[in-house]
Write a protein that holds these residues in place. Structure first.
Motif, PDB file in Angstrom:
ATOM      1  N   ARG A   1      51.546  32.585  56.333  1.00 36.39           N
ATOM      2  CA  ARG A   1      51.384  31.794  57.278  1.00 36.39           C
ATOM      3  C   ARG A   1      52.079  32.294  58.488  1.00 36.39           C
ATOM      4  O   ARG A   1      51.405  32.113  59.732  1.00 36.39           O
ATOM      5  N   ALA A   2      53.035  32.748  58.662  1.00 40.95           N
ATOM      6  CA  ALA A   2      53.997  33.479  59.992  1.00 40.95           C
ATOM      7  C   ALA A   2      53.033  34.571  60.440  1.00 40.95           C
ATOM      8  O   ALA A   2      52.902  34.171  61.758  1.00 40.95           O
ATOM      9  N   LEU A   3      52.456  35.307  59.773  1.00 41.21           N
ATOM     10  CA  LEU A   3      51.640  36.336  60.376  1.00 41.21           C
ATOM     11  C   LEU A   3      50.323  35.740  61.144  1.00 41.21           C
ATOM     12  O   LEU A   3      50.013  36.094  62.219  1.00 41.21           O
ATOM     13  N   ILE A   4      49.585  34.821  60.340  1.00 42.21           N
ATOM     14  CA  ILE A   4      48.520  34.193  61.061  1.00 42.21           C
ATOM     15  C   ILE A   4      48.876  33.275  62.196  1.00 42.21           C
ATOM     16  O   ILE A   4      48.076  33.433  63.139  1.00 42.21           O
ATOM     17  N   ARG A   5      49.840  32.677  61.931  1.00 44.26           N
ATOM     18  CA  ARG A   5      50.287  31.614  62.932  1.00 44.26           C
ATOM     19  C   ARG A   5      50.566  32.819  64.317  1.00 44.26           C
ATOM     20  O   ARG A   5      50.050  32.300  65.759  1.00 44.26           O
ATOM     21  N   ARG A   6      51.335  33.719  64.268  1.00 43.68           N
ATOM     22  CA  ARG A   6      51.597  34.702  65.444  1.00 43.68           C
ATOM     23  C   ARG A   6      50.327  35.124  65.897  1.00 43.68           C
ATOM     24  O   ARG A   6      50.115  35.472  67.236  1.00 43.68           O
ATOM     25  N   SER A   7      49.345  35.851  65.054  1.00 44.60           N
ATOM     26  CA  SER A   7      48.231  36.248  65.537  1.00 44.60           C
ATOM     27  C   SER A   7      47.377  35.159  66.157  1.00 44.60           C
ATOM     28  O   SER A   7      46.486  35.602  67.187  1.00 44.60           O
ATOM     29  N   ARG A   8      47.611  33.917  66.112  1.00 48.53           N
ATOM     30  CA  ARG A   8      46.877  32.787  66.832  1.00 48.53           C
ATOM     31  C   ARG A   8      47.464  32.326  68.131  1.00 48.53           C
ATOM     32  O   ARG A   8      47.192  31.794  68.775  1.00 48.53           O
TER      33      ARG A   8
ATOM     34  N   THR B   1      53.759  29.485  68.225  1.00 49.46           N
ATOM     35  CA  THR B   1      55.121  29.395  67.974  1.00 49.46           C
ATOM     36  C   THR B   1      55.604  28.367  66.937  1.00 49.46           C
ATOM     37  O   THR B   1      56.682  28.897  66.164  1.00 49.46           O
ATOM     38  N   THR B   2      55.099  27.349  67.150  1.00 45.05           N
ATOM     39  CA  THR B   2      55.455  26.225  66.196  1.00 45.05           C
ATOM     40  C   THR B   2      54.393  26.312  64.904  1.00 45.05           C
ATOM     41  O   THR B   2      53.405  26.487  64.825  1.00 45.05           O
ATOM     42  N   PRO B   3      55.255  25.939  63.637  1.00 47.02           N
ATOM     43  CA  PRO B   3      54.373  26.051  62.428  1.00 47.02           C
ATOM     44  C   PRO B   3      53.492  24.700  62.325  1.00 47.02           C
ATOM     45  O   PRO B   3      52.447  24.994  61.666  1.00 47.02           O
TER      46      PRO B   3
END
Length: 222
Positions: free
Chosen positions: A113-120, A123-125
């Motif tokens: 989840r963290a990697l996919i979020r950062r790739s998008r 910063t917020t989950p």
């Protein structure tokens, strides 16, 4: 979200595939480096989960070739190699994260989840769109302050729409997000899920762009 899993251990691979699918991901699983390279050359993935100790072409070679080709798909390495030198080598070859076997599936899910979020570029989950909020970690959706129960595929479909809220997402992309290679897809599967989401949320929330796909917000085709 669509994940390519590269793991030659059948028991471990099946466990990871089941666990990630329960988290709402479509998971395609291959067992060799050569098969991974073929998949990466012809299809797009949101994340690569890569074992290093593969038969034939090893994981580091796959990773090196991936980055040399300009592919920036986020990569989590899975390996029993636990020395500092091994971790440094994997990261220097282009991995984004490193998980030592044995590991907890919940931790793998959190790192994914963290990697996919950062790739998008987020910063917020939490994902938010007007009165709609989606939490990828807890699999919780609220609309106008009320919790909305959803199936894993409804959740995954809504998530990809919210991550692309100002764009039109094609039916083909939604199918690839919801289903892996080994899963049968009915011709109207996406339409059925969209219908269910509209009933649960708001009939006007998800807009159909005929001949193109679906969108939540102002149309910006890409």
């Amino acid at each position: 979200m669509r994940i390519l899993l590269v793991e030659d251990d059948s028991l471990l691979g099946e466990g990871i595939r089941v666990g990630l699918r329960q988290d709402g991901y479509a998971v395609d699983w291959v067992t060799t480096g050569e098969a991974a390279e073929r998949a990466l050359a012809t299809e797009s993935f949101d994340l690569l989960v890569l074992d290093l100790g593969l038969p034939g072409r090893d994981g580091l070679s796959v990773l090196q070739q991936l980055r040399r080709g300009g592919n920036d798909t986020p990569v989590i390495i899975l390996t029993a190699r636990d020395t500092v030198a091994d971790r440094i080598q994997g990261l220097d070859y282009g991995a984004d994260d490193y998980l030592i076997k044995p590991f907890d599936l919940d931790e793998l899910g959190a790192r994914a989840r963290a990697l996919i979020r950062r790739s998008r570029g987020r910063t917020t989950p939490l994902l938010e769109h007007g009165r709609l909020t989606l939490d990828p970690a807890s699999h919780r959706v609220t609309y106008a302050g009320q919790t909305v129960e959803m199936s894993p595929r409804e959740f995954a479909l809504l998530r990809i729409l919210m991550e692309n809220a100002t764009k039109v997402v094609s039916k083909t992309r939604l199918q690839e997000t919801l289903y892996g290679w080994d899963q049968d897809i009915e011709s109207n599967a996406v339409e059925v899920h969209i219908h269910h989401l509209r009933k649960k949320l708001d009939t006007d929330l998800i807009k159909t762009v005929r001949g193109v796909g679906y969108t939540l917000g102002d149309i910006q085709q890409s």
